[in-house]
Design a protein around this motif. Structure first.
Motif, PDB file in Angstrom:
ATOM      1  N   ASP A 175       0.592  -0.956  -0.214  1.00 47.37           N
ATOM      2  CA  ASP A 175       0.186   0.208   0.458  1.00 47.37           C
ATOM      3  C   ASP A 175       0.830   1.039  -0.089  1.00 47.37           C
ATOM      4  O   ASP A 175       0.546   2.463  -0.710  1.00 47.37           O
ATOM      5  CB  ASP A 175      -1.301   0.129   1.298  1.00 47.37           C
ATOM      6  CG  ASP A 175      -0.430   0.060   2.731  1.00 47.37           C
ATOM      7  OD1 ASP A 175       0.482  -1.232   2.539  1.00 47.37           O
ATOM      8  OD2 ASP A 175      -0.036   0.580   3.641  1.00 47.37           O
ATOM      9  N   LYS A 176       2.287   1.340   0.497  1.00 52.25           N
ATOM     10  CA  LYS A 176       3.194   2.224   0.926  1.00 52.25           C
ATOM     11  C   LYS A 176       3.146   2.667  -0.711  1.00 52.25           C
ATOM     12  O   LYS A 176       3.628   3.519  -1.636  1.00 52.25           O
ATOM     13  CB  LYS A 176       4.008   2.454   0.804  1.00 52.25           C
ATOM     14  CG  LYS A 176       5.119   3.332   2.170  1.00 52.25           C
ATOM     15  CD  LYS A 176       6.364   3.382   2.412  1.00 52.25           C
ATOM     16  CE  LYS A 176       6.545   4.453   2.716  1.00 52.25           C
ATOM     17  NZ  LYS A 176       7.750   4.932   1.122  1.00 52.25           N
ATOM     18  N   ARG A 179       0.494   4.429  -2.575  1.00 48.51           N
ATOM     19  CA  ARG A 179       0.399   5.720  -2.412  1.00 48.51           C
ATOM     20  C   ARG A 179       1.606   6.532  -3.078  1.00 48.51           C
ATOM     21  O   ARG A 179       1.775   7.423  -3.618  1.00 48.51           O
ATOM     22  CB  ARG A 179       0.750   5.533  -0.728  1.00 48.51           C
ATOM     23  CG  ARG A 179       0.297   6.929  -0.519  1.00 48.51           C
ATOM     24  CD  ARG A 179       0.542   7.385   1.172  1.00 48.51           C
ATOM     25  NE  ARG A 179      -0.707   6.620   1.598  1.00 48.51           N
ATOM     26  CZ  ARG A 179      -1.974   7.030   1.355  1.00 48.51           C
ATOM     27  NH1 ARG A 179      -1.830   8.656   0.411  1.00 48.51           N
ATOM     28  NH2 ARG A 179      -3.207   6.669   1.664  1.00 48.51           N
ATOM     29  N   TRP A 183      -1.019   6.728  -6.329  1.00 48.48           N
ATOM     30  CA  TRP A 183      -2.242   7.589  -5.567  1.00 48.48           C
ATOM     31  C   TRP A 183      -1.527   8.964  -5.218  1.00 48.48           C
ATOM     32  O   TRP A 183      -2.314   9.647  -6.277  1.00 48.48           O
ATOM     33  CB  TRP A 183      -2.801   7.111  -4.089  1.00 48.48           C
ATOM     34  CG  TRP A 183      -3.205   5.965  -4.205  1.00 48.48           C
ATOM     35  CD1 TRP A 183      -3.958   5.065  -5.364  1.00 48.48           C
ATOM     36  CD2 TRP A 183      -3.010   4.308  -2.838  1.00 48.48           C
ATOM     37  NE1 TRP A 183      -4.299   3.936  -4.437  1.00 48.48           N
ATOM     38  CE2 TRP A 183      -3.713   3.941  -3.794  1.00 48.48           C
ATOM     39  CE3 TRP A 183      -2.846   4.981  -1.631  1.00 48.48           C
ATOM     40  CZ2 TRP A 183      -4.031   2.610  -2.790  1.00 48.48           C
ATOM     41  CZ3 TRP A 183      -2.574   3.769  -0.801  1.00 48.48           C
ATOM     42  CH2 TRP A 183      -3.275   2.646  -1.576  1.00 48.48           C
ATOM     43  N   GLU A 184      -0.737   9.332  -4.514  1.00 53.73           N
ATOM     44  CA  GLU A 184      -0.484  10.388  -4.722  1.00 53.73           C
ATOM     45  C   GLU A 184      -0.389  11.428  -6.232  1.00 53.73           C
ATOM     46  O   GLU A 184      -0.644  12.622  -6.137  1.00 53.73           O
ATOM     47  CB  GLU A 184       1.323  11.136  -3.917  1.00 53.73           C
ATOM     48  CG  GLU A 184       0.614  10.782  -2.309  1.00 53.73           C
ATOM     49  CD  GLU A 184       1.663  10.559  -1.426  1.00 53.73           C
ATOM     50  OE1 GLU A 184       2.439  11.414  -2.335  1.00 53.73           O
ATOM     51  OE2 GLU A 184       1.572  11.169  -0.763  1.00 53.73           O
ATOM     52  N   THR A 189      -5.353  11.697  -3.009  1.00 51.66           N
ATOM     53  CA  THR A 189      -5.336  12.124  -0.994  1.00 51.66           C
ATOM     54  C   THR A 189      -6.566  11.534  -0.774  1.00 51.66           C
ATOM     55  O   THR A 189      -6.327  11.372  -0.066  1.00 51.66           O
ATOM     56  CB  THR A 189      -5.147  13.849  -1.149  1.00 51.66           C
ATOM     57  OG1 THR A 189      -6.822  13.941  -1.368  1.00 51.66           O
ATOM     58  CG2 THR A 189      -4.146  14.577  -2.149  1.00 51.66           C
ATOM     59  N   THR A 191      -7.708   7.834  -1.021  1.00 54.51           N
ATOM     60  CA  THR A 191      -7.223   6.451  -0.854  1.00 54.51           C
ATOM     61  C   THR A 191      -6.091   5.932   0.192  1.00 54.51           C
ATOM     62  O   THR A 191      -5.157   7.035   0.003  1.00 54.51           O
ATOM     63  CB  THR A 191      -7.206   6.622  -2.163  1.00 54.51           C
ATOM     64  OG1 THR A 191      -8.117   7.189  -3.090  1.00 54.51           O
ATOM     65  CG2 THR A 191      -7.268   4.920  -2.671  1.00 54.51           C
ATOM     66  N   GLY A 192      -6.760   4.982   0.822  1.00 53.28           N
ATOM     67  CA  GLY A 192      -5.552   4.251   1.127  1.00 53.28           C
ATOM     68  C   GLY A 192      -6.106   2.944   1.998  1.00 53.28           C
ATOM     69  O   GLY A 192      -6.999   2.745   1.799  1.00 53.28           O
ATOM     70  N   ARG A 193      -5.215   2.173   2.579  1.00 53.86           N
ATOM     71  CA  ARG A 193      -5.693   0.596   2.922  1.00 53.86           C
ATOM     72  C   ARG A 193      -5.963   1.087   3.948  1.00 53.86           C
ATOM     73  O   ARG A 193      -6.892   0.604   4.365  1.00 53.86           O
ATOM     74  CB  ARG A 193      -3.947   0.688   3.719  1.00 53.86           C
ATOM     75  CG  ARG A 193      -4.593  -1.691   3.855  1.00 53.86           C
ATOM     76  CD  ARG A 193      -2.932  -2.005   3.824  1.00 53.86           C
ATOM     77  NE  ARG A 193      -3.571  -3.533   4.419  1.00 53.86           N
ATOM     78  CZ  ARG A 193      -3.034  -4.160   4.569  1.00 53.86           C
ATOM     79  NH1 ARG A 193      -0.900  -3.887   3.941  1.00 53.86           N
ATOM     80  NH2 ARG A 193      -2.442  -5.671   4.505  1.00 53.86           N
ATOM     81  N   VAL A 196      -8.205   7.979   4.935  1.00 56.80           N
ATOM     82  CA  VAL A 196      -7.150   9.118   5.454  1.00 56.80           C
ATOM     83  C   VAL A 196      -8.040  10.329   5.431  1.00 56.80           C
ATOM     84  O   VAL A 196      -7.289  11.414   6.150  1.00 56.80           O
ATOM     85  CB  VAL A 196      -6.393   8.791   4.245  1.00 56.80           C
ATOM     86  CG1 VAL A 196      -5.238   7.998   4.274  1.00 56.80           C
ATOM     87  CG2 VAL A 196      -7.470   9.278   2.881  1.00 56.80           C
ATOM     88  N   VAL A 229      -8.443  -1.264   0.103  1.00 53.48           N
ATOM     89  CA  VAL A 229      -8.610  -0.315   0.036  1.00 53.48           C
ATOM     90  C   VAL A 229      -9.767   0.666   0.418  1.00 53.48           C
ATOM     91  O   VAL A 229     -11.207  -0.175  -0.036  1.00 53.48           O
ATOM     92  CB  VAL A 229      -8.191   0.234  -1.349  1.00 53.48           C
ATOM     93  CG1 VAL A 229      -7.910   1.821  -2.452  1.00 53.48           C
ATOM     94  CG2 VAL A 229      -6.438   0.130  -1.208  1.00 53.48           C
ATOM     95  N   SER A 231     -12.032   4.342  -0.660  1.00 57.77           N
ATOM     96  CA  SER A 231     -11.324   5.594  -1.614  1.00 57.77           C
ATOM     97  C   SER A 231     -12.739   6.308  -1.697  1.00 57.77           C
ATOM     98  O   SER A 231     -13.714   5.820  -1.084  1.00 57.77           O
ATOM     99  CB  SER A 231     -11.707   4.956  -2.404  1.00 57.77           C
ATOM    100  OG  SER A 231     -10.498   6.125  -3.565  1.00 57.77           O
TER     101      SER A 231
END
Length: 471
Positions: A175-176, A179, A183-184, A189, A191-193, A196, A229, A231
């Protein structure tokens, strides 16, 4: 956009009410921009997964768990490895992960769900109970039901393997990597495991009463790349526009993955033939981690997603670049984004597709005690047993999954049609009577989430209850 926005708002409101979904959130994109967002919610279906509803209910900034829409994002990270020469699509996965299940399957096989791996992770229903660690996964005996390349068979373990590949090659959590690399750069912004920002709670809605049941948010661990994820529809629209080359910032888009390789993702490679024993036309294929659908003259690229409490759909028109994303907070789902995309594009498609009328189910009868209605969470299925003892499981009120099971090697296995082809059906008995079915690890009961059975992930302490200000 005002008049069209009213049409889309009306679609969302009607769909939410018709499908009895606590909250629906949607967005559409055109020309590289998100041009409309909408939210429809029951008054009680407010905010976060912890802490109770937020004043005013969910907004377009609230995140939903998107389930398998995670998979095309993982596929992008894999294609980035391919573009750098770190791996090749033709590489057997065992070359990079010696302990992986199906080590002879290639990376291409895993991306296209043609590795032959079983559909779910061994053990209790992982989407509610929680996923395995990598070591647990490799020791669990994941079955390879077919030789690689023999047929399409959707596999969540296959994407856990791809997530592990990303981690091993990149040297960091999958996931990092997403990101930093996806995603970035694309401005996703929200979206994340894990959420956020603000997020909604997921529910099961009783099929026959105005009652709800809170769904757990399990830790998927190594299974995360298959569907963990969170989102928002706006972020998904940004991803969808980029998938088909419709992003606003072309330089940023090319830096993530060149358009030529994005188009490589969307080449139809494996037919999704889930029609079941009745047959019928197919209109869906799988590319490299994406689903390619043919709805009349419109070809879309994207994916659907479903985990307990949430469903999602992302569809990007490969010809025009128009994109729709919809997220819902119900296990039973809302359908898909087809009608919303059609309304946005103005082809006259009805705003709300009618829910097919449920046919009366045969009540339990016969020596097997299996026939009648069973519930996968809140979703009804009907079991019929023919004269030869074959078990036909079918979702009759939603046009959904269906498979016929027969005795193979001393156990019931899916032998014809649909999602559970090749998978195991195990009957759970109490005092000699069937009380639950374990089908490919999914737990079916005679009543929705029957607390008298061992429901993976447990049941809501309040049971089925009327929704109120605290959900």
């Amino acid at each position: 956009m005002n008049e069209l926005g009213d049409v889309l708002d009306d679609l969302l409101d009607r769909t939410r009410a018709t499908r009895r979904v606590p909250a629906l959130s949607a967005a559409v994109g055109r020309g590289g921009e998100v041009v409309w967002t909408g939210v429809a919610a029951a008054p009680w279906a407010g905010g976060p997964t912890a802490g109770g509803p937020t004043a005013g209910g969910p907004t377009a900034e609230h995140a939903f768990r998107i389930g398998s829409v995670t998979k095309p994002m993982v596929a992008v990270a894999v294609l980035r490895l391919v573009s750098e020469g770190a791996v090749a699509l033709a590489d057997p996965i065992g070359r990079h992960l010696p302990d992986a299940p199906a080590p002879d399957a290639t990376i291409r096989h895993l991306l296209t769900h043609t590795s032959g791996l079983q559909a779910e992770f061994p053990g209790p229903w992982w989407e509610r109970h929680g996923g395995p660690t990598w070591d647990e996964l490799t020791a669990s005996g994941v079955e390879q039901l077919w030789d690689p390349g023999e047929r399409y068979h959707y596999s969540n373990p296959g994407f856990a393997v791809l997530g592990r590949l990303i981690e091993v090659v990149r040297g960091g959590a999958w996931d990092k990597v997403l990101r930093d690399e996806l995603w970035e750069p694309l401005g996703m912004t929200a979206t994340g495991r894990v959420p956020v920002g603000p997020s909604v709670r997921g529910y099961a809605v009783h099929p026959e009463a105005d009652l709800v049941h809170d769904e757990p948010v399990a830790d998927y661990r190594a299974a995360g790349p298959a569907g963990e994820v969170w989102s928002t529809p706006s972020d998904l629209v940004r991803f969808g526009m980029w998938l088909v080359g419709g992003e606003a910032d072309r330089d940023a888009g090319e830096a993530v993955l060149p358009l030529e390789l994005r188009r490589h993702l969307a080449v139809p490679r494996a037919v999704v033939d889930d029609a079941g024993p009745a047959g019928g036309p197919w209109a869906t294929a799988h590319g490299l981690g994406v689903r390619v659908r043919q709805d009349g003259a419109v070809r879309t690229v994207g994916h659907g997603g479903s985990v307990p409490g949430f469903t999602a759909d992302l569809r990007a028109d490969a010809g025009t670049g128009d994109v729709v994303a919809v997220c819902g907070s119900s296990t039973g789902g809302f359908g898909d984004g087809t009608a919303l995309l059609a309304a946005f594009q103005g082809d006259g498609t009805p705003l709300v597709r009618p829910v097919p009328e449920e046919r009366p189910a045969a009540r339990p009868q016969g020596s097997e005690g299996l026939t009648g209605t069973w519930y996968w969470g809140p979703v009804p299925f009907v079991v019929r047993v023919d004269a030869a003892g074959r078990v036909d499981l079918r979702s009759e009120n939603s046009g959904g999954r269906g498979t016929v099971f027969d005795v193979v090697g001393g156990e019931l296995r899916g032998v014809d049609g649909g999602y559970w082809l090749g998978e195991r059906l195990r009957v759970v008995r109490a005092d000699g009577a069937p009380v639950a079915l374990d089908i490919g690890t999914f737990h079916f009961t005679r009543s929705p989430y029957d607390p008298g059975t061992a429901v993976p992930g447990g049941v809501d302490g309040a049971g089925w209850h009327r929704p109120g200000p605290t959900g």
